[in-house]
Design an enzyme around this catalytic site. Structure first.
Site, PDB file in Angstrom:
ATOM      1  N   LYS A   1       6.921 -33.150  -2.726  1.00 24.80           N
ATOM      2  CA  LYS A   1       7.757 -32.397  -1.798  1.00 24.80           C
ATOM      3  C   LYS A   1       8.204 -33.295  -0.640  1.00 24.80           C
ATOM      4  O   LYS A   1       7.698 -34.398  -0.457  1.00 24.80           O
ATOM      5  CB  LYS A   1       6.990 -31.177  -1.266  1.00 24.80           C
ATOM      6  CG  LYS A   1       5.744 -31.518  -0.449  1.00 24.80           C
ATOM      7  CD  LYS A   1       5.031 -30.269   0.006  1.00 24.80           C
ATOM      8  CE  LYS A   1       3.784 -30.634   0.829  1.00 24.80           C
ATOM      9  NZ  LYS A   1       3.099 -29.433   1.350  1.00 24.80           N
TER      10      LYS A   1
ATOM     11  N   TYR B   1      13.544 -46.291  29.990  1.00 28.08           N
ATOM     12  CA  TYR B   1      13.742 -45.014  30.668  1.00 28.08           C
ATOM     13  C   TYR B   1      12.538 -44.647  31.527  1.00 28.08           C
ATOM     14  O   TYR B   1      11.384 -44.835  31.133  1.00 28.08           O
ATOM     15  CB  TYR B   1      13.965 -43.905  29.640  1.00 28.08           C
ATOM     16  CG  TYR B   1      15.347 -43.872  29.044  1.00 28.08           C
ATOM     17  CD1 TYR B   1      16.454 -43.609  29.840  1.00 28.08           C
ATOM     18  CD2 TYR B   1      15.540 -44.092  27.685  1.00 28.08           C
ATOM     19  CE1 TYR B   1      17.728 -43.564  29.298  1.00 28.08           C
ATOM     20  CE2 TYR B   1      16.810 -44.052  27.124  1.00 28.08           C
ATOM     21  CZ  TYR B   1      17.902 -43.787  27.939  1.00 28.08           C
ATOM     22  OH  TYR B   1      19.168 -43.745  27.398  1.00 28.08           O
TER      23      TYR B   1
ATOM     24  N   ARG C   1      -2.445 -18.464   5.301  1.00 33.77           N
ATOM     25  CA  ARG C   1      -1.056 -18.898   5.374  1.00 33.77           C
ATOM     26  C   ARG C   1      -0.277 -18.203   4.253  1.00 33.77           C
ATOM     27  O   ARG C   1       0.349 -17.182   4.483  1.00 33.77           O
ATOM     28  CB  ARG C   1      -0.981 -20.428   5.273  1.00 33.77           C
ATOM     29  CG  ARG C   1       0.372 -21.026   5.581  1.00 33.77           C
ATOM     30  CD  ARG C   1       0.327 -22.534   5.538  1.00 33.77           C
ATOM     31  NE  ARG C   1      -0.062 -23.040   4.229  1.00 33.77           N
ATOM     32  CZ  ARG C   1      -0.097 -24.343   3.927  1.00 33.77           C
ATOM     33  NH1 ARG C   1       0.190 -25.256   4.838  1.00 33.77           N
ATOM     34  NH2 ARG C   1      -0.444 -24.744   2.711  1.00 33.77           N
TER      35      ARG C   1
END
Length: 405
Positions: A61, A280, A159
């Site tokens: 998958k 940054y 689940r």
């Protein structure tokens, strides 16, 4: 595919060889992801041997955990794998192209009105809800389709899956025969933790319910579950991440071979003075005159922002000219800065490749720096990398490059 800037500028009788195409692609790439199909097959064989006499399937998958569904599927089929698992029907369609005769299960269940699509590619839904089962039965009765399905039982993951009471309720169907169920399965929640008490509870629960599915093969173990021992292995095991080099036994050394190597190109070399900040947020400050290699990879490519560093915390490392060098400052969307001050002055130049995964840096090490797991690292590797596949085909005589899209 020929790689040229302007086809009109190439004489009509001029055709680039596959080798020239490959060289042109790699020369222009800002990053290259190399997938070792032979290592994937070696990992599958090791898992197969560990699980004997159970059958060893393969979970492919999420684009084979970011490694490329179709090339991985073909390589594993050549290695002897006969059963595969994907997450979605779309993945099953892609897998069937590479796997014309393998047993192919779809983990995310049966969506209403998709029966014809399953039948067209001879795929088997993993059903974990009574409504799904009823819809599947209606389709099978209407069409006469007998392609098979798996039943997923929840033993503690909470689940997907039938409850124990629901699973017991379909036992008369099993006893009646001609039920169309080709696999009964559950999924371990804590298999990577050897002594977690939920493992034993799930095993006992699954053993009891699976015994009622007379004549139906049973499957419980994922990658880590295989290493919990033979009681967890039943008739079929379902390794995923371990195939791709992720450590299935995080409390011990990794028994799997590394599968991916990731390199990115140096866009620029620059010097900063002591006291200057980099990146940054100005979170990293040079404590000495510093030489930086600016590398063309960032979080848009799957190299997580969490791998950066600041004045109080050291971040991840990359290998430059054979030596580990620390990242300086935050990871940007497309770029990162690497401190190469300790290298010889001419050891790295613009255009050189540095190693982000490989040469001792593992997927699991990066996952530690990123604050996640190896699964997420692999499945996040971005589409901008050129891909090179090594091995995996009986007639392969050289590496094969695949253009990223």
């Amino acid at each position: 595919m020929n790689i040229v800037s302007d086809p009109k500028s190439v004489p009509a009788n001029s055709v680039l060889s596959p080798e020239a195409n490959k060289a042109a692609e790699l020369a222009a790439a800002t990053g290259v992801l190399t997938v070792d199909l032979d290592a994937i097959c070696a990992n599958w064989r090791k898992l197969e041997k560990t699980a004997v006499p159970a059958e060893c399937s393969a979970v492919i998958k999420a684009d084979a955990y970011g490694c490329g569904l179709e090339p991985v599927a073909r390589a594993l089929a050549l290695a002897g794998c006969k059963t595969f698992f994907v997450a979605t029907l779309d993945e099953a369609r892609a897998a069937r192209t590479a796997l014309p005769s393998a047993a192919l299960y779809v983990l995310d269940g049966f969506i209403q009105n998709t029966g014809d699509a399953y039948a067209k590619i001879d795929a088997r839904p993993v059903i974990g809800d009574l409504n799904e089962l009823a819809e599947w039965d209606v389709f099978c009765r209407r069409t006469g389709w007998a392609g098979g399905t798996a039943i997923h039982i929840d033993t503690g993951m909470n689940r997907l899956g039938l409850t124990l009471a629901e699973a017991q309720g379909i036992i008369p169907r099993i006893n009646a025969g001609d039920h169309g169920i080709t696999l009964v399965m559950s999924h371990l929640a804590c298999a990577e933790s050897l002594n977690h008490p939920l493992n034993a509870r799930q095993l006992a629960t699954f053993r009891e319910i699976a015994s009622l599915f007379s004549g139906v093969p049973a499957s419980l173990s994922n990658s880590s579950g295989i290493f919990l021992g033979s009681p967890f292995q039943f008739d079929l095991v379902r390794p995923g991440a371990a195939l791709y080099g992720v450590n299935p036994t995080p409390e011990a050394d990794n028994p799997m071979q590394g599968v991916v190597e990731l390199k990115a190109r140096v866009a620029q070399i620059r010097d900063v003075e002591r006291g200057e900040s980099v990146g940054y947020g100005a979170t990293w400050t040079a404590r000495r005159p510093t030489r930086l290699a600016i590398v063309s990879a960032g979080y848009a490519d799957g190299y997580f922002r969490a791998g950066g560093s600041n004045d109080g915390t050291r971040g991840a490392e990359v290998v430059v000219a054979g030596k580990r060098c620390p990242i300086a400052g935050r990871i940007s969307m497309d770029l990162m800065a690497v401190d190469v001050t300790d290298l010889e002055k001419n050891a790295v130049r613009r255009g050189h490749m540095v190693t982000l995964i490989g040469e001792g840096i593992t997927v699991d090490e990066l996952a530690h720096h990123f604050g996640t797991i190896g699964y997420e690292v692999l499945t996040s590797l971005g589409p901008r990398y050129a891909r090179v596949y090594r091995g995996g085909a009986a007639d392969a005589s050289a590496d094969r490059a695949v253009t990223s899209t």
